[in-house]
Write a protein that holds these residues in place. Structure first.
Motif, PDB file in Angstrom:
ATOM      1  N   ILE A   4       6.167  12.275   4.585  1.00  0.00           N
ATOM      2  CA  ILE A   4       5.280  13.344   5.059  1.00  0.00           C
ATOM      3  C   ILE A   4       4.162  12.830   5.970  1.00  0.00           C
ATOM      4  O   ILE A   4       3.516  13.606   6.662  1.00  0.00           O
ATOM      5  CB  ILE A   4       4.651  14.101   3.868  1.00  0.00           C
ATOM      6  N   HIS A   5       3.909  11.519   5.980  1.00  0.00           N
ATOM      7  CA  HIS A   5       2.820  10.985   6.789  1.00  0.00           C
ATOM      8  C   HIS A   5       3.305  10.341   8.084  1.00  0.00           C
ATOM      9  O   HIS A   5       2.512   9.714   8.792  1.00  0.00           O
ATOM     10  CB  HIS A   5       2.004   9.973   5.972  1.00  0.00           C
ATOM     11  N   GLY A   6       4.597  10.447   8.391  1.00  0.00           N
ATOM     12  CA  GLY A   6       5.111   9.949   9.659  1.00  0.00           C
ATOM     13  C   GLY A   6       5.122   8.443   9.788  1.00  0.00           C
ATOM     14  O   GLY A   6       4.938   7.913  10.888  1.00  0.00           O
ATOM     15  N   HIS A   7       5.315   7.735   8.674  1.00  0.00           N
ATOM     16  CA  HIS A   7       5.334   6.269   8.705  1.00  0.00           C
ATOM     17  C   HIS A   7       6.751   5.704   8.617  1.00  0.00           C
ATOM     18  O   HIS A   7       6.924   4.585   8.130  1.00  0.00           O
ATOM     19  CB  HIS A   7       4.486   5.706   7.555  1.00  0.00           C
ATOM     20  N   GLU A   8       7.732   6.442   9.071  1.00  0.00           N
ATOM     21  CA  GLU A   8       9.113   5.992   8.939  1.00  0.00           C
ATOM     22  C   GLU A   8       9.326   4.607   9.537  1.00  0.00           C
ATOM     23  O   GLU A   8      10.033   3.775   8.963  1.00  0.00           O
ATOM     24  CB  GLU A   8      10.054   6.986   9.616  1.00  0.00           C
ATOM     25  N   HIS A   9       8.715   4.310  10.672  1.00  0.00           N
ATOM     26  CA  HIS A   9       8.942   3.044  11.364  1.00  0.00           C
ATOM     27  C   HIS A   9       8.099   1.903  10.794  1.00  0.00           C
ATOM     28  O   HIS A   9       8.362   0.744  11.095  1.00  0.00           O
ATOM     29  CB  HIS A   9       8.657   3.202  12.859  1.00  0.00           C
ATOM     30  N   GLU A  10       7.109   2.230   9.988  1.00  0.00           N
ATOM     31  CA  GLU A  10       6.259   1.196   9.390  1.00  0.00           C
ATOM     32  C   GLU A  10       6.598   0.943   7.927  1.00  0.00           C
ATOM     33  O   GLU A  10       6.358  -0.153   7.408  1.00  0.00           O
ATOM     34  CB  GLU A  10       4.777   1.595   9.493  1.00  0.00           C
ATOM     35  N   GLU A  11       7.126   1.923   7.240  1.00  0.00           N
ATOM     36  CA  GLU A  11       7.373   1.805   5.796  1.00  0.00           C
ATOM     37  C   GLU A  11       8.499   0.833   5.468  1.00  0.00           C
ATOM     38  O   GLU A  11       9.401   0.590   6.272  1.00  0.00           O
ATOM     39  CB  GLU A  11       7.734   3.173   5.213  1.00  0.00           C
ATOM     40  N   ASP A  17       0.860  -1.190   0.000  1.00  0.00           N
ATOM     41  CA  ASP A  17       0.000   0.000   0.000  1.00  0.00           C
ATOM     42  C   ASP A  17       0.895   1.239   0.000  1.00  0.00           C
ATOM     43  O   ASP A  17       1.402   1.661   1.027  1.00  0.00           O
ATOM     44  CB  ASP A  17      -0.902  -0.020   1.238  1.00  0.00           C
ATOM     45  N   SER A  18       1.087   1.816  -1.172  1.00  0.00           N
ATOM     46  CA  SER A  18       1.977   2.973  -1.304  1.00  0.00           C
ATOM     47  C   SER A  18       1.224   4.284  -1.446  1.00  0.00           C
ATOM     48  O   SER A  18       1.791   5.301  -1.843  1.00  0.00           O
ATOM     49  CB  SER A  18       2.906   2.779  -2.511  1.00  0.00           C
ATOM     50  N   SER A  19      -0.062   4.277  -1.099  1.00  0.00           N
ATOM     51  CA  SER A  19      -0.904   5.459  -1.302  1.00  0.00           C
ATOM     52  C   SER A  19      -0.452   6.647  -0.459  1.00  0.00           C
ATOM     53  O   SER A  19      -0.679   7.798  -0.842  1.00  0.00           O
ATOM     54  CB  SER A  19      -2.367   5.126  -0.990  1.00  0.00           C
ATOM     55  N   GLU A  20       0.173   6.395   0.693  1.00  0.00           N
ATOM     56  CA  GLU A  20       0.599   7.491   1.561  1.00  0.00           C
ATOM     57  C   GLU A  20       2.111   7.533   1.730  1.00  0.00           C
ATOM     58  O   GLU A  20       2.614   8.177   2.654  1.00  0.00           O
ATOM     59  CB  GLU A  20      -0.066   7.358   2.943  1.00  0.00           C
ATOM     60  N   SER A  21       2.828   6.867   0.848  1.00  0.00           N
ATOM     61  CA  SER A  21       4.290   6.802   0.962  1.00  0.00           C
ATOM     62  C   SER A  21       4.956   7.517  -0.201  1.00  0.00           C
ATOM     63  O   SER A  21       4.407   7.571  -1.308  1.00  0.00           O
ATOM     64  CB  SER A  21       4.751   5.339   0.992  1.00  0.00           C
ATOM     65  N   PRO A  22       6.155   8.047   0.018  1.00  0.00           N
ATOM     66  CA  PRO A  22       6.897   8.686  -1.083  1.00  0.00           C
ATOM     67  C   PRO A  22       7.378   7.638  -2.071  1.00  0.00           C
ATOM     68  O   PRO A  22       7.399   6.441  -1.751  1.00  0.00           O
ATOM     69  CB  PRO A  22       8.067   9.362  -0.352  1.00  0.00           C
ATOM     70  N   PRO A  23       7.770   8.052  -3.278  1.00  0.00           N
ATOM     71  CA  PRO A  23       8.246   7.093  -4.284  1.00  0.00           C
ATOM     72  C   PRO A  23       9.378   6.220  -3.743  1.00  0.00           C
ATOM     73  O   PRO A  23      10.288   6.698  -3.074  1.00  0.00           O
ATOM     74  CB  PRO A  23       8.739   8.000  -5.420  1.00  0.00           C
ATOM     75  N   GLY A  24       9.275   4.920  -4.022  1.00  0.00           N
ATOM     76  CA  GLY A  24      10.300   3.985  -3.572  1.00  0.00           C
ATOM     77  C   GLY A  24      10.019   3.356  -2.230  1.00  0.00           C
ATOM     78  O   GLY A  24      10.763   2.470  -1.796  1.00  0.00           O
ATOM     79  N   PHE A  25       8.935   3.785  -1.567  1.00  0.00           N
ATOM     80  CA  PHE A  25       8.588   3.252  -0.254  1.00  0.00           C
ATOM     81  C   PHE A  25       7.122   2.829  -0.243  1.00  0.00           C
ATOM     82  O   PHE A  25       6.314   3.291  -1.063  1.00  0.00           O
ATOM     83  CB  PHE A  25       8.840   4.287   0.843  1.00  0.00           C
ATOM     84  N   THR A  26       6.774   1.957   0.712  1.00  0.00           N
ATOM     85  CA  THR A  26       5.401   1.466   0.787  1.00  0.00           C
ATOM     86  C   THR A  26       5.112   0.920   2.171  1.00  0.00           C
ATOM     87  O   THR A  26       6.032   0.608   2.941  1.00  0.00           O
ATOM     88  CB  THR A  26       5.170   0.365  -0.268  1.00  0.00           C
ATOM     89  N   LEU A  27       3.838   0.811   2.492  1.00  0.00           N
ATOM     90  CA  LEU A  27       3.395   0.088   3.678  1.00  0.00           C
ATOM     91  C   LEU A  27       3.035  -1.327   3.254  1.00  0.00           C
ATOM     92  O   LEU A  27       2.598  -1.553   2.114  1.00  0.00           O
ATOM     93  CB  LEU A  27       2.181   0.768   4.311  1.00  0.00           C
ATOM     94  N   LEU A  28       3.186  -2.296   4.156  1.00  0.00           N
ATOM     95  CA  LEU A  28       2.872  -3.684   3.851  1.00  0.00           C
ATOM     96  C   LEU A  28       1.763  -4.168   4.781  1.00  0.00           C
ATOM     97  O   LEU A  28       1.946  -4.267   5.997  1.00  0.00           O
ATOM     98  CB  LEU A  28       4.119  -4.565   4.005  1.00  0.00           C
ATOM     99  N   GLU A  29       0.609  -4.446   4.181  1.00  0.00           N
ATOM    100  CA  GLU A  29      -0.548  -4.917   4.946  1.00  0.00           C
ATOM    101  C   GLU A  29      -0.614  -6.443   4.928  1.00  0.00           C
ATOM    102  O   GLU A  29      -0.536  -7.065   3.864  1.00  0.00           O
ATOM    103  CB  GLU A  29      -1.838  -4.346   4.350  1.00  0.00           C
TER     104      GLU A  29
END
Length: 298
Positions: A225-232, A107-119
Motif C-alpha cells: 500500500i505504500h508503493g515500496h515494491e522496488h525497495e522492499e 524496517d517493516s513499519s510500512e510493509s505488509p506482513p512478510g516484507f520489509t525495507l532494509l536500511e
C-alpha cells in the motif's frame, strides 16, 4: 457380509502397501533420503568452515535439499555474504561490535506482513550494495530491484530474472539462484509461532528453527500500500521449511512427494490458465498445515 468386509480391508491394505513400495522406488527409501540430506549438510559445513569473512555462503535449497531426486527438478541455491548481517533492532548490533560486519536494519513499519525495507546502518565498501542504495526520509535503504539487477549482471550474464532469483541452464541442468541477506535472529512478528503449543514439530525442532534466523530475498510485494515494491525485501523461511520437511516421518514425506509428482505430471500439463494456479510451495504449505492439525498431542 463379514467376509466381504474382511476381504475389502485386506485388499485396501495391500493397495496401500503397493503404493508405499512404488513411491519408495520413485522418491526414495527413508535411508536413501537421510543419506541425501546428510551429504548436503556435510558439504555445506565443510564449505563454511573454509570460508573467509567476506566470502559468499551457499545454501542449497528447494526439493534437492529436502531429499528429493525427482526427474527434471531444478537446482536451487541461496547465496549471501557472511560479513553482511540484518538485525531487527539497533540493540542487536552489540553482538557484532568486534566482528567487522556491515549491519542492515529491518524496517517493516510500512510493509505488509512478510516484507520489509532494509536500511544500511554502517558504511560499506561493497559496490553492489552501494549501487543499490536509495535515499528515503534522510536514510539510505537498499532497493531490492537494484540489488537483484546488479547481481544478475555480475554473476551469470546469460541468466534471466525469475521472481527473486536468477534462472538459467548449465550443461542441460536448470538452476535458480537467489542472492540475499542473512539474519541470525528470528523475526519478532513471527514470535507467536515459536511460543505456540506444538504437537508437531517437537520443541527441539522449533528451537532449532528459532536459532537459525531467516533470510531476506530481493523482491517486493506488488500489492504493497505504500508503493515500496522496488525497495522492499521478502522475508524467507527456506531454512525453517527444510527443518520442517526433515521433521516429517517417511509416510508424510512420501505423501508430499506424491503431491509434487501430481503437480508435475497432471496440473502443469494443463492449460496456461490452470497450470499457474498451484505450485510446489502451495503443496508444501498444505502438508505442513495438515500434519500440524492432525498430530497426536504431546
Amino acid at each position: 457380509m463379514d467376509v466381504l468386509l474382511c476381504t475389502s480391508g485386506t485388499g485396501f491394505q495391500h493397495l496401500c502397501e503397493s503404493v508405499f513400495v512404488r513411491l519408495c522406488q520413485i522418491v526414495g527409501t527413508s535411508i536413501q533420503v537421510a543419506i541425501r540430506r546428510e551429504t548436503v549438510d556435510i558439504t555445506e559445513i565443510v564449505r563454511r568452515q573454509s570460508a573467509d569473512n567476506d566470502d559468499f555462503i551457499a545454501m542449497e535449497s528447494g526439493s534437492k535439499r529436502e531429499g528429493f531426486r525427482l526427474e527434471g527438478s531444478d537446482t536451487d541455491f541461496m547465496f549471501w555474504k557472511n560479513d553482511k548481517k540484518v538485525i531487527w533492532n539497533v540493540s542487536q548490533s552489540e553482538y557484532y561490535y568486534t566482528a567487522n560486519k556491515t549491519l542492515i536494519l529491518s524496517d517493516s513499519s510500512e510493509s505488509p506482513p512478510g516484507f520489509t525495507l532494509l536500511e544500511l546502518l554502517t558504511p560499506t565498501t561493497d559496490e553492489t550494495i552501494e549501487s543499490a542504495c536509495v535515499p528515503m526520509n534522510g536514510r539510505l535503504y537498499i532497493a531490492s530491484s537494484l540489488f537483484r539487477k546488479s547481481m544478475l549482471l555480475n554473476v551469470f550474464p546469460d541468466s534471466t530474472e525469475h521472481g527473486p532469483c536468477e534462472s538459467g541452464e548449465i550443461s542441460g541442468a536448470q538452476y535458480d539462484c537467489a542472492y540475499c541477506f542473512s539474519c541470525d535472529f528470528w523475526p519478532p512478528n513471527a514470535s507467536s509461532w515459536i511460543g505456540r503449543s506444538h504437537s508437531w514439530p517437537d520443541n527441539e525442532v522449533v528451537n532449532s528453527i528459532a536459532r537459525s534466523g531467516c533470510h531476506f530475498v530481493p523482491i517486493g510485494n506488488p500489492l504493497g500500500i505504500h508503493g515500496h515494491e522496488h525497495e522492499e525485501w521478502r522475508i524467507s523461511f527456506s531454512l525453517a521449511e527444510h527443518k520442517l520437511v526433515h521433521a516429517m516421518n517417511h509416510c508424510q514425506f512420501l505423501t508430499y512427494g506424491l503431491l509434487k509428482i501430481f503437480l508435475k505430471e497432471v496440473i502443469d500439463k494443463q492449460s496456461k490458465e490452470t497450470n499457474k494456479l498451484l505450485c510446489s510451495y502451495h503443496m508444501k504449505t498444505v502438508i505442513f498445515w495438515v500434519i500440524q492439525q492432525n498430530a497426536v498431542p504431546l
